[in-house]
Motif scaffolding. Structure first.
Motif, PDB file in Angstrom:
ATOM      1  N   GLU A   3       0.856  -1.192   0.000  1.00  9.78           N
ATOM      2  CA  GLU A   3       0.000   0.000   0.000  1.00  9.78           C
ATOM      3  C   GLU A   3       0.888   1.236   0.000  1.00  9.78           C
ATOM      4  O   GLU A   3       1.929   1.276   0.652  1.00  9.78           O
ATOM      5  CB  GLU A   3      -0.901  -0.011   1.232  1.00  9.78           C
ATOM      6  N   GLU A   4       0.448   2.237  -0.771  1.00  6.40           N
ATOM      7  CA  GLU A   4       1.257   3.450  -0.888  1.00  6.40           C
ATOM      8  C   GLU A   4       0.356   4.629  -1.245  1.00  6.40           C
ATOM      9  O   GLU A   4      -0.382   4.559  -2.231  1.00  6.40           O
ATOM     10  CB  GLU A   4       2.330   3.243  -1.965  1.00  6.40           C
ATOM     11  N   ASP A   5       0.412   5.701  -0.465  1.00  4.47           N
ATOM     12  CA  ASP A   5      -0.359   6.930  -0.717  1.00  4.47           C
ATOM     13  C   ASP A   5      -1.840   6.625  -0.947  1.00  4.47           C
ATOM     14  O   ASP A   5      -2.441   7.061  -1.940  1.00  4.47           O
ATOM     15  CB  ASP A   5       0.216   7.679  -1.937  1.00  4.47           C
ATOM     16  N   TYR A   6      -2.433   5.854  -0.019  1.00  2.50           N
ATOM     17  CA  TYR A   6      -3.860   5.519  -0.066  1.00  2.50           C
ATOM     18  C   TYR A   6      -4.236   4.728  -1.325  1.00  2.50           C
ATOM     19  O   TYR A   6      -5.365   4.794  -1.798  1.00  2.50           O
ATOM     20  CB  TYR A   6      -4.733   6.773   0.031  1.00  2.50           C
ATOM     21  N   CYS A   7      -3.261   4.030  -1.877  1.00  2.00           N
ATOM     22  CA  CYS A   7      -3.501   3.205  -3.056  1.00  2.00           C
ATOM     23  C   CYS A   7      -3.078   1.762  -2.774  1.00  2.00           C
ATOM     24  O   CYS A   7      -2.138   1.522  -2.011  1.00  2.00           O
ATOM     25  CB  CYS A   7      -2.732   3.731  -4.273  1.00  2.00           C
ATOM     26  N   GLN A   8      -3.779   0.844  -3.411  1.00  2.00           N
ATOM     27  CA  GLN A   8      -3.421  -0.573  -3.325  1.00  2.00           C
ATOM     28  C   GLN A   8      -2.592  -0.951  -4.546  1.00  2.00           C
ATOM     29  O   GLN A   8      -3.032  -0.780  -5.680  1.00  2.00           O
ATOM     30  CB  GLN A   8      -4.684  -1.439  -3.266  1.00  2.00           C
ATOM     31  N   LEU A   9      -1.400  -1.455  -4.310  1.00  2.73           N
ATOM     32  CA  LEU A   9      -0.512  -1.847  -5.398  1.00  2.73           C
ATOM     33  C   LEU A   9      -0.454  -3.371  -5.499  1.00  2.73           C
ATOM     34  O   LEU A   9      -0.289  -4.064  -4.490  1.00  2.73           O
ATOM     35  CB  LEU A   9       0.905  -1.301  -5.178  1.00  2.73           C
ATOM     36  N   ILE A  10      -0.605  -3.863  -6.705  1.00  2.00           N
ATOM     37  CA  ILE A  10      -0.477  -5.300  -6.980  1.00  2.00           C
ATOM     38  C   ILE A  10       0.676  -5.470  -7.960  1.00  2.00           C
ATOM     39  O   ILE A  10       0.631  -4.960  -9.079  1.00  2.00           O
ATOM     40  CB  ILE A  10      -1.769  -5.882  -7.583  1.00  2.00           C
ATOM     41  N   ASN A  11       1.702  -6.181  -7.533  1.00  2.00           N
ATOM     42  CA  ASN A  11       2.880  -6.395  -8.377  1.00  2.00           C
ATOM     43  C   ASN A  11       2.870  -7.827  -8.914  1.00  2.00           C
ATOM     44  O   ASN A  11       2.741  -8.782  -8.152  1.00  2.00           O
ATOM     45  CB  ASN A  11       4.160  -6.140  -7.586  1.00  2.00           C
ATOM     46  N   ILE A  12       2.993  -7.962 -10.234  1.00  2.00           N
ATOM     47  CA  ILE A  12       3.025  -9.273 -10.882  1.00  2.00           C
ATOM     48  C   ILE A  12       4.382  -9.432 -11.553  1.00  2.00           C
ATOM     49  O   ILE A  12       4.720  -8.692 -12.483  1.00  2.00           O
ATOM     50  CB  ILE A  12       1.897  -9.403 -11.930  1.00  2.00           C
ATOM     51  N   PHE A  13       5.151 -10.401 -11.065  1.00  2.00           N
ATOM     52  CA  PHE A  13       6.514 -10.625 -11.572  1.00  2.00           C
ATOM     53  C   PHE A  13       6.600 -11.996 -12.229  1.00  2.00           C
ATOM     54  O   PHE A  13       6.020 -12.973 -11.740  1.00  2.00           O
ATOM     55  CB  PHE A  13       7.523 -10.539 -10.425  1.00  2.00           C
TER      56      PHE A  13
ATOM     57  N   GLY B  57      13.729 -10.826 -14.824  1.00  5.90           N
ATOM     58  CA  GLY B  57      12.479 -10.881 -15.590  1.00  5.90           C
ATOM     59  C   GLY B  57      11.769  -9.547 -15.640  1.00  5.90           C
ATOM     60  O   GLY B  57      12.378  -8.491 -15.496  1.00  5.90           O
ATOM     61  N   MET B  58      10.467  -9.620 -15.830  1.00  7.14           N
ATOM     62  CA  MET B  58       9.623  -8.412 -15.957  1.00  7.14           C
ATOM     63  C   MET B  58       8.650  -8.362 -14.800  1.00  7.14           C
ATOM     64  O   MET B  58       8.160  -9.386 -14.332  1.00  7.14           O
ATOM     65  CB  MET B  58       8.833  -8.452 -17.269  1.00  7.14           C
ATOM     66  N   SER B  59       8.321  -7.137 -14.366  1.00  5.23           N
ATOM     67  CA  SER B  59       7.299  -6.962 -13.340  1.00  5.23           C
ATOM     68  C   SER B  59       6.351  -5.836 -13.757  1.00  5.23           C
ATOM     69  O   SER B  59       6.773  -4.854 -14.389  1.00  5.23           O
ATOM     70  CB  SER B  59       7.926  -6.659 -11.983  1.00  5.23           C
ATOM     71  N   PHE B  60       5.079  -6.036 -13.444  1.00  3.70           N
ATOM     72  CA  PHE B  60       4.047  -5.030 -13.735  1.00  3.70           C
ATOM     73  C   PHE B  60       3.356  -4.685 -12.424  1.00  3.70           C
ATOM     74  O   PHE B  60       2.985  -5.575 -11.652  1.00  3.70           O
ATOM     75  CB  PHE B  60       3.029  -5.565 -14.742  1.00  3.70           C
ATOM     76  N   THR B  61       3.168  -3.388 -12.193  1.00  6.34           N
ATOM     77  CA  THR B  61       2.532  -2.923 -10.970  1.00  6.34           C
ATOM     78  C   THR B  61       1.218  -2.250 -11.310  1.00  6.34           C
ATOM     79  O   THR B  61       1.183  -1.280 -12.089  1.00  6.34           O
ATOM     80  CB  THR B  61       3.435  -1.933 -10.211  1.00  6.34           C
ATOM     81  N   LEU B  62       0.133  -2.772 -10.727  1.00  3.89           N
ATOM     82  CA  LEU B  62      -1.193  -2.198 -10.910  1.00  3.89           C
ATOM     83  C   LEU B  62      -1.518  -1.332  -9.711  1.00  3.89           C
ATOM     84  O   LEU B  62      -1.323  -1.749  -8.554  1.00  3.89           O
ATOM     85  CB  LEU B  62      -2.261  -3.302 -11.027  1.00  3.89           C
ATOM     86  N   VAL B  63      -1.997  -0.130  -9.965  1.00  4.50           N
ATOM     87  CA  VAL B  63      -2.293   0.826  -8.891  1.00  4.50           C
ATOM     88  C   VAL B  63      -3.804   1.062  -8.866  1.00  4.50           C
ATOM     89  O   VAL B  63      -4.397   1.562  -9.829  1.00  4.50           O
ATOM     90  CB  VAL B  63      -1.552   2.171  -9.108  1.00  4.50           C
ATOM     91  N   PHE B  64      -4.427   0.680  -7.725  1.00  7.02           N
ATOM     92  CA  PHE B  64      -5.858   0.902  -7.532  1.00  7.02           C
ATOM     93  C   PHE B  64      -6.058   1.899  -6.400  1.00  7.02           C
ATOM     94  O   PHE B  64      -5.376   1.840  -5.375  1.00  7.02           O
ATOM     95  CB  PHE B  64      -6.568  -0.405  -7.149  1.00  7.02           C
ATOM     96  N   ARG B  65      -6.992   2.799  -6.571  1.00  2.45           N
ATOM     97  CA  ARG B  65      -7.293   3.751  -5.489  1.00  2.45           C
ATOM     98  C   ARG B  65      -8.051   3.031  -4.388  1.00  2.45           C
ATOM     99  O   ARG B  65      -8.907   2.213  -4.640  1.00  2.45           O
ATOM    100  CB  ARG B  65      -8.141   4.894  -6.036  1.00  2.45           C
TER     101      ARG B  65
END
Length: 423
Positions: free
Chosen positions: A349-359, A415-423
Motif C-alpha cells: 500500500e502506498e499513498d492511499y492506493c493498493q498496489l499489486i505487483n506481478i513478476f 524478468g519483468m514486473s508489472f505494478t497495478l495501482v488501484f485507489r
C-alpha cells in the motif's frame, strides 16, 4: 433425452416383472409349506398310542400344528358335538383324520394348523414396499428429467447457434435452482454478442465512410505535390526562388497528408479504447480468489512456481471484471513470453492506493522496446513466432486509466514486473 426416457421405461418394466413374479414365487413357497404341515400331522398321528385314552401330544417341536383335538366315536353322532368339533377358527386351518385301533374306529382327530409362512399379508407388505420404492425412484428420475436434463437439452443448441453468429434466439428466463443463473448468463452473453456484432457493422460502415472521406481529402494535397514535383523534374522553374517556393508547398502538403494519417491512427485508437468500465468498488479478496481459481491449476500443469503473497482485504475502486481482465492479460503474457519458471504476485500500500505487483521470470527486452510496450499494435522482438496482436498491454493501460488507476512496467534482473495501482 430419449435414452433417459428409455431408462425410465426399462425400470418400470423391471418393476412390473418383479411385482408380477412375486405372487408366483410365494405360491410355489406355499406349495412347499403345505407339504411340510402334512409331514407334522403324519408324525403326530403315528406317535399316538393306539388303544390308550387320547392325550394331547407334545407340539413344542411343531412349526405348523397348533393343537390336536379328539372326537370319540361315541359322540360323533351328536349334532352339538359335531358342530363344536368342526367349528372353524379365524386364521386356523384344520385337517380331520380317523383314528383306528386295528379295525375298530376309536374316533376322529382334528389337527389345527396355521400356514403362517404362506400368509398373504406378508406378500401384500412386500408388494407395498416395492411399489413405494418404485414410485420414489420414478419420481427422482422424472425430477432429474424435467428439472435438469430437459433445461440442459434446451440449452444444448444455443452454443452451436452462437458459434454460427445467430444471436436472435431468446432463452426464456427461469428461477430454476440449477439453470436459472446459467440461463440468465447465456441470454446476457447472447445480447452482448448481438450488441457487439451490430456495433462492429456500424464501425465498419463508419470506417469505410471515413476512409472514403479522408481519401478524397488526401487527394488534393497529393495532386499538388505531384504537380510541383513534376514541375521541378521538368525544370519549369528557372529561378531558385521559385524552386524553393515549390519545395515549401510540397512540405506543407506533406504535413497536411501527415495530419490526415494521424487522424486515421487516432480514430482507430478511439475504437480500441471504447471499453465499458463500471464505476464501482470491489474487495481485493474477490479479485485474488478469482485469479487463483483460474490460473493456479494452469500453472501447476505448466510446472510454473505460482505464489501469491499476503494481503489485507481492502475495498478498492474499479470494476472487478475489468480488473480481472487486466491481471489476466499480464499473466497470459507471462505464460507466453516468460521462461516458465516462476510467477509471483505481491501486494503493498502506498499513498492511499493498493498496489499489486506481478513478476515473472524470463528474458529482458531492450530499453528501446521497453519504451513502447504499452503502445497499440506494438510487438517486441521476443514475440516472434508467437500469436498476438500487440494490444494486450495497451488495453490494460486503457482500462486502468478508466478505473482512475495506473499500470507500470519494470525490467528487473531476472524478468519483468508489472505494478497495478488501484485507489
Amino acid at each position: 433425452m430419449k435414452k433417459f426416457d428409455r431408462l425410465i421405461v426399462v425400470f418400470l418394466a423391471v418393476y412390473l416383472l418383479i411385482s408380477l413374479g412375486l405372487p408366483v414365487l410365494f405360491q410355489s413357497i406355499n406349495r412347499k409349506e403345505s407339504s411340510e404341515y402334512k409331514v407334522e400331522i403324519n408324525r403326530i398321528y403315528l406317535g399316538l398310542v393306539k388303544g390308550s385314552p387320547f392325550t394331547e401330544p407334545d407340539l413344542s417341536s411343531c412349526e405348523f400344528i397348533k393343537n390336536v383335538t379328539f372326537l370319540p366315536q361315541s359322540l360323533s353322532t351328536r349334532n352339538e358335538e359335531l358342530d363344536k368339533f368342526y367349528k372353524s377358527n379365524n386364521g386356523v386351518e384344520y385337517e380331520i383324520k380317523p383314528w383306528y385301533d386295528g379295525d375298530k374306529l376309536l374316533g376322529y382327530l382334528r389337527f389345527n394348523y396355521i400356514n403362517s409362512k404362506g400368509d398373504n399379508s406378508f406378500l401384500l407388505k412386500v408388494e407395498l414396499i416395492l411399489f413405494m420404492f418404485a414410485v420414489s425412484i420414478v419420481s427422482i428420475l422424472l425430477y432429474i428429467r424435467n428439472s435438469i436434463l430437459k433445461p440442459f437439452n434446451t440449452l444444448s443448441e444455443m452454443p452451436y447457434e452462437l458459434s454460427k453468429g445467430n444471436f436472435k434466439g431468446d432463452m426464456k428466463e427461469s428461477k430454476d435452482r440449477y439453470f436459472g443463473k446459467f440461463l440468465w448468463g447465456v441470454n446476457l452473453l447472447r445480447e452482448n454478442l448481438d450488441y457487439h456484432k451490430i456495433k462492429e457493422f456500424k464501425l465498419q460502415k463508419e470506417k469505410k465512410l471515413l476512409l472514403i472521406s479522408i481519401s478524397h481529402d488526401i487527394q488534393t494535397p497529393l495532386n499538388t505535390i505531384k504537380l510541383y514535383a513534376k514541375a521541378i523534374v521538368e525544370e519549369v522553374y528557372d529561378t531558385n526562388e521559385k524552386k524553393m517556393l515549390a519545395a515549401k508547398q510540397i512540405e506543407e502538403k506533406s504535413l497536411e497528408i501527415e495530419s490526415f494519417v494521424r487522424y486515421i491512427i487516432k480514430t482507430s485508437s478511439e475504437e480500441i479504447l471504447e471499453i465499458e468500465v463500471v464505476d464501482g468498488e470491489f474487495y481485493l479478496k474477490d479479485l485474488i480468489e478469482k485469479v487463483v481459481l483460474t490460473y493456479k491449476e494452469k500453472c501447476n500443469l505448466k510446472m510454473i512456481d505460482f505464489t501469491v503473497g499476503n494481503y489485507n482485504n481492502k475495498l478498492v475502486k474499479g470494476d472487478l471484471d475489468r480488473a480481472f481482465e487486466v491481471v489476466g492479460n499480464i499473466l497470459e503474457n507471462a505464460f507466453k513470453y516468460g521462461d516458465g519458471k516462476e510467477i509471483k504476485i505481491s501486494f503493498c500500500e502506498e499513498d492511499y492506493c493498493q498496489l499489486i505487483n506481478i513478476f515473472n521470470t524470463g528474458e529482458i527486452i531492450s530499453q528501446n522496446e521497453f519504451n513502447h510496450i504499452f503502445d497499440s499494435f506494438y510487438r517486441a522482438s521476443n514475440s516472434e513466432g508467437k500469436q498476438g496482436n500487440g494490444l494486450g498491454l495497451y488495453i490494460c493501460k486503457s482500462i486502468m486509466k478508466k478505473m482512475d488507476g495506473e499500470v507500470f512496467a519494470e525490467c528487473e534482473k531476472e524478468g519483468m514486473s508489472f505494478t497495478l495501482v488501484f485507489r
